[in-house]
Design a protein around this motif. Structure first.
Motif: not given
Ligand SMILES: Cc1cc2nc3c(=O)[nH]c(=O)nc-3n(C[C@H](O)[C@H](O)[C@H](O)COP(=O)(O)O)c2cc1C
Length: 309
Positions: A101-103, A146-150, A177-179, A196-198
């Protein structure tokens, strides 16, 4: 430092492939789970809501009888998410093992997921967020550092995870930023239970990302990631080259006052302006999820071995 029993089933590596808007679909989730890594997707990636239930049938049907990790779904809790009730009904019907869950925080949603035996992990970008979610009864906190995506946070993982661990006996899932398998081990040493890796999973064959997006990840350095709230109103990380391509000048990365953005505009922003975390600096290929999964497991094993000496 517990991993809930339901998520230990089929788990080969303490990694969750994070849910990503537009990127995560059943194929990516299925291949991830087959590797013994938890795969997830945002419910809103399935449009309309009826497709969401079809996706769950597809994931469950394909993984049935296989040695695979459990999967998860991410639900946006904010009042602007008109599909929350409908998607939650589907999640409950299918007894989805993990719900992220988020937001926003909804204690009644947490109770409904617990009622069927599901587990709830909640995104947090600082301690105040995290403590509220813990009080509301979540099973795990995802410190997005810090440094995470999204929509990531800006805190350093050392201080955030250490503070969390001192205040919380539940599951901690470190993101940002874990990979690499070594980083999974580092997350554990720090006090987290999962990595947790995105971004790392965007650069895989199975991710639903345009070839140009995957190539831009390969071509980018960590310093090419711009953290700004100018695109969607919330702090988020975007690839500088895609901001430039969209004609936006982001030489000034200062945060501006928050502006609210309509849902439709937000969708267009995420489609056209590509988000990734600072982990791009370490990514140099686009493997299959099977190749990536094996690599992460090998790296993790050698990191554990090296640090045990
Ligand atoms: C392109 C992209 C889309 C994302 N969309 C969502 C999303 O819809 N919901 C969400 O909870 N997190 C979203 N995130 C965040 C990821 O779930 C996660 O927190 C993040 O990618 C972790 O950092 P990392 O990308 O550096 O591994 C998104 C991240 C990226 C890169």
């Amino acid at each position: 430092m517990p991993i809930p029993a339901i998520l230990q089933q089929g788990l080969q590596l303490p990694v969750i492939a994070a849910p990503m808007f537009l990127i995560s679909a059943p194929h990516l989730v299925i291949e991830t789970c087959k590797q013994g890594i938890i795969g997830t997707l945002p419910s809103l990636n399935a449009r309309p809501a009826s497709q969401f239930e079809d996706w769950l049938y597809e994931i469950e049907g394909t993984l049935a009888g296989l040695q695979a990790a459990k999967f998860g779904v991410m639900l946006v809790m904010h009042k602007t998410n008109k599909r929350l009730e409908e998607d939650l009904d589907i999640v409950i019907r299918h007894k989805v093992p993990l719900v992220i869950t988020a937001v926003g925080l909804r204690p009644e949603v947490i109770a409904e997921i617990h009622a069927y035996g599901g587990v709830v992990f909640h995104d947090a970008i600082h301690m105040k967020h995290a403590m509220k979610a813990i009080e509301a009864g979540v099973d795990g906190i995802i410190p997005i550092c810090a440094g995470g995506g999204g929509n990531s946070g800006a805190l350093n993982p050392f201080t955030f995870v250490s503070q969390l661990r001192a205040n919380f006996d539940g599951t901690i899932i470190l993101g940002g930023a874990l990979g690499h398998g070594r980083e999974v081990r580092a997350a554990q040493v720090l006090g987290a239970d999962f990595a947790y890796m995105g971004t790392r999973f965007i650069a895989t064959q199975e991710a639903n990302a345009a070839p140009g997006f995957k190539q831009m990840i390969l071509d980018s350095e960590s310093t090419d990631v711009v953290y700004t709230n100018k695109v969607t109103g919330m702090g988020a990380s975007f690839l500088r080259k895609s901001l430039v391509k969209a004609g936006l000048d982001f030489s000034d990365t200062a945060m501006t006052p928050v502006v609210s953005v309509e849902q439709e505009e937000e969708m267009i922003a995420w489609r056209d302006i590509w988000s990734a975390g600072q982990g791009v600096g370490l990514i140099s290929d686009v493997p299959t999820v099977a190749e990536l999964g094996q690599r992460l497991k090998d790296e993790y094993a050698s990191a554990r071995h090296a640090w045990c000496k």
